[in-house]
Design a protein around this motif. Structure first.
Motif, PDB file in Angstrom:
ATOM      1  N   VAL A   8      33.274  38.326  47.132  1.00 56.00           N
ATOM      2  CA  VAL A   8      32.396  39.261  47.842  1.00 56.00           C
ATOM      3  C   VAL A   8      31.899  38.566  49.101  1.00 56.00           C
ATOM      4  O   VAL A   8      31.322  37.475  49.023  1.00 56.00           O
ATOM      5  N   GLN A   9      32.137  39.189  50.227  1.00 53.09           N
ATOM      6  CA  GLN A   9      31.741  38.593  51.500  1.00 53.09           C
ATOM      7  C   GLN A   9      30.238  38.328  51.543  1.00 53.09           C
ATOM      8  O   GLN A   9      29.429  39.182  51.179  1.00 53.09           O
ATOM      9  N   GLY A  10      29.877  37.134  51.965  1.00 50.74           N
ATOM     10  CA  GLY A  10      28.472  36.780  52.089  1.00 50.74           C
ATOM     11  C   GLY A  10      27.873  36.163  50.846  1.00 50.74           C
ATOM     12  O   GLY A  10      26.716  35.741  50.863  1.00 50.74           O
ATOM     13  N   GLN A  11      28.633  36.101  49.757  1.00 47.21           N
ATOM     14  CA  GLN A  11      28.150  35.511  48.518  1.00 47.21           C
ATOM     15  C   GLN A  11      28.938  34.242  48.199  1.00 47.21           C
ATOM     16  O   GLN A  11      30.148  34.186  48.425  1.00 47.21           O
ATOM     17  N   ASP A  12      28.252  33.235  47.664  1.00 49.38           N
ATOM     18  CA  ASP A  12      28.934  31.988  47.322  1.00 49.38           C
ATOM     19  C   ASP A  12      29.834  32.180  46.104  1.00 49.38           C
ATOM     20  O   ASP A  12      30.991  31.770  46.103  1.00 49.38           O
ATOM     21  N   LYS A  13      29.295  32.806  45.066  1.00 54.25           N
ATOM     22  CA  LYS A  13      30.082  33.102  43.870  1.00 54.25           C
ATOM     23  C   LYS A  13      29.580  34.404  43.262  1.00 54.25           C
ATOM     24  O   LYS A  13      28.380  34.694  43.263  1.00 54.25           O
ATOM     25  N   VAL A  14      30.519  35.170  42.693  1.00 49.97           N
ATOM     26  CA  VAL A  14      30.181  36.411  42.001  1.00 49.97           C
ATOM     27  C   VAL A  14      31.049  36.527  40.750  1.00 49.97           C
ATOM     28  O   VAL A  14      32.260  36.307  40.807  1.00 49.97           O
ATOM     29  N   TYR A  15      30.403  36.857  39.627  1.00 47.70           N
ATOM     30  CA  TYR A  15      31.120  37.133  38.380  1.00 47.70           C
ATOM     31  C   TYR A  15      30.633  38.484  37.880  1.00 47.70           C
ATOM     32  O   TYR A  15      29.438  38.788  37.938  1.00 47.70           O
ATOM     33  N   LYS A  16      31.571  39.292  37.375  1.00 49.70           N
ATOM     34  CA  LYS A  16      31.178  40.628  36.926  1.00 49.70           C
ATOM     35  C   LYS A  16      31.998  41.076  35.739  1.00 49.70           C
ATOM     36  O   LYS A  16      33.079  40.543  35.461  1.00 49.70           O
ATOM     37  N   ASP A  17      31.483  42.069  35.046  1.00 50.87           N
ATOM     38  CA  ASP A  17      32.210  42.725  33.967  1.00 50.87           C
ATOM     39  C   ASP A  17      33.140  43.754  34.607  1.00 50.87           C
ATOM     40  O   ASP A  17      32.694  44.580  35.408  1.00 50.87           O
ATOM     41  N   VAL A  18      34.409  43.721  34.259  1.00 46.36           N
ATOM     42  CA  VAL A  18      35.372  44.615  34.913  1.00 46.36           C
ATOM     43  C   VAL A  18      35.218  46.058  34.466  1.00 46.36           C
ATOM     44  O   VAL A  18      35.660  46.979  35.151  1.00 46.36           O
TER      45      VAL A  18
END
Length: 241
Positions: free
Chosen positions: A113-123
């Motif tokens: 995700v642009q602008g975020q260092d790391k992103v984790y999500k439920d698909v």
């Protein structure tokens, strides 16, 4: 604690595309030895003569001592192994270069995700996600920006939710861990077709302002809140290597 400063003067991160905001209109977006050795004198002494009963008793004592030593060893595990054992169902993330670590629920996938260092999500439930962002700052401590509620409210309105969403700060508080201050907060962001219930944690260290947020759809909050609190509570900032 430092005196509150106007929200407009806070060095907050620029609003960036986030798991909860970057999507098409009308679609919900991407929350802790013992050693046993015989004395040298005993080892060098000639063996005594034992009867069968004495031998049996001696063997039992050796077995009991061995079991006790093993139990003592197991009761003091490696700290990292203990943490992993205590947090089953979560995956650790550590970035020594940037200086942070946290846990996220097992099964969430990393996304860019642009602008975020790391992103984790439920698909399957895209509103269930965790993201972390950092920006440079000249401040040394989060308390320099003001009290928790004022800082959290400004951050939510300016960065964590789009202007079109109605936000509500539920709680904000200060926690100190290992001599470092963290602000943690809870809020909701209401869009026309969904409401995201979220948690956040912010801190300043290493010349950076760290922001971690996690959340879920309001309809799944009761099911997810314990896991999301684990995510926020696990967030730690370390000195960069």
């Amino acid at each position: 604690m430092a005196t509150a400063v106007p929200a407009a003067s806070l060095p907050l991160p620029r609003r960036a595309s986030s798991p909860a905001a970057a999507r098409r209109p009308g679609t919900p977006s991407l929350r802790k030895r013992h050693c046993a050795a015989r004395p040298v004198a005993a080892a060098c002494s000639p063996p005594r003569q034992h009867n069968n009963e004495e031998e049996g008793s001696g063997r039992r004592q050796v077995l009991v001592a061995g079991a006790a030593a093993g139990a003592a060893f197991l009761s003091r595990p490696n700290p990292a192994a203990f943490a992993a054992e205590a947090k089953k169902g979560f995956t650790p993330v550590t970035d020594k270069k940037v200086g942070y670590s946290f846990l996220y629920p097992f099964g969430w996938q990393e996304v860019a995700v642009q602008g975020q260092d790391k992103v984790y999500k439920d698909v399957i439930e895209p509103l269930e996600s965790v993201s972390i962002n950092t920006i440079s700052t000249s401040k040394q401590d989060i308390r320099e920006l003001g009290p928790p509620d004022k800082v959290a409210e400004a951050l939510i309105k300016k960065v964590l939710a789009p202007p079109s969403q109605k936000t509500k700060l539920i709680e904000a508080k200060e926690n100190e861990v290992d001599g470092r201050a963290y602000y943690t907060f809870e809020f909701t962001a209401q869009a026309p077709n969904f409401t995201r219930h979220a948690l956040g944690a912010i801190a300043i260290a290493n010349g950076k302002f760290y922001t971690l947020t996690t959340g879920a759809n309001e309809r799944r909050w009761d099911k997810m809140k314990d896991r999301l609190h684990t995510v926020v509570d696990s967030f730690r900032i370390e000195n960069r290597i």
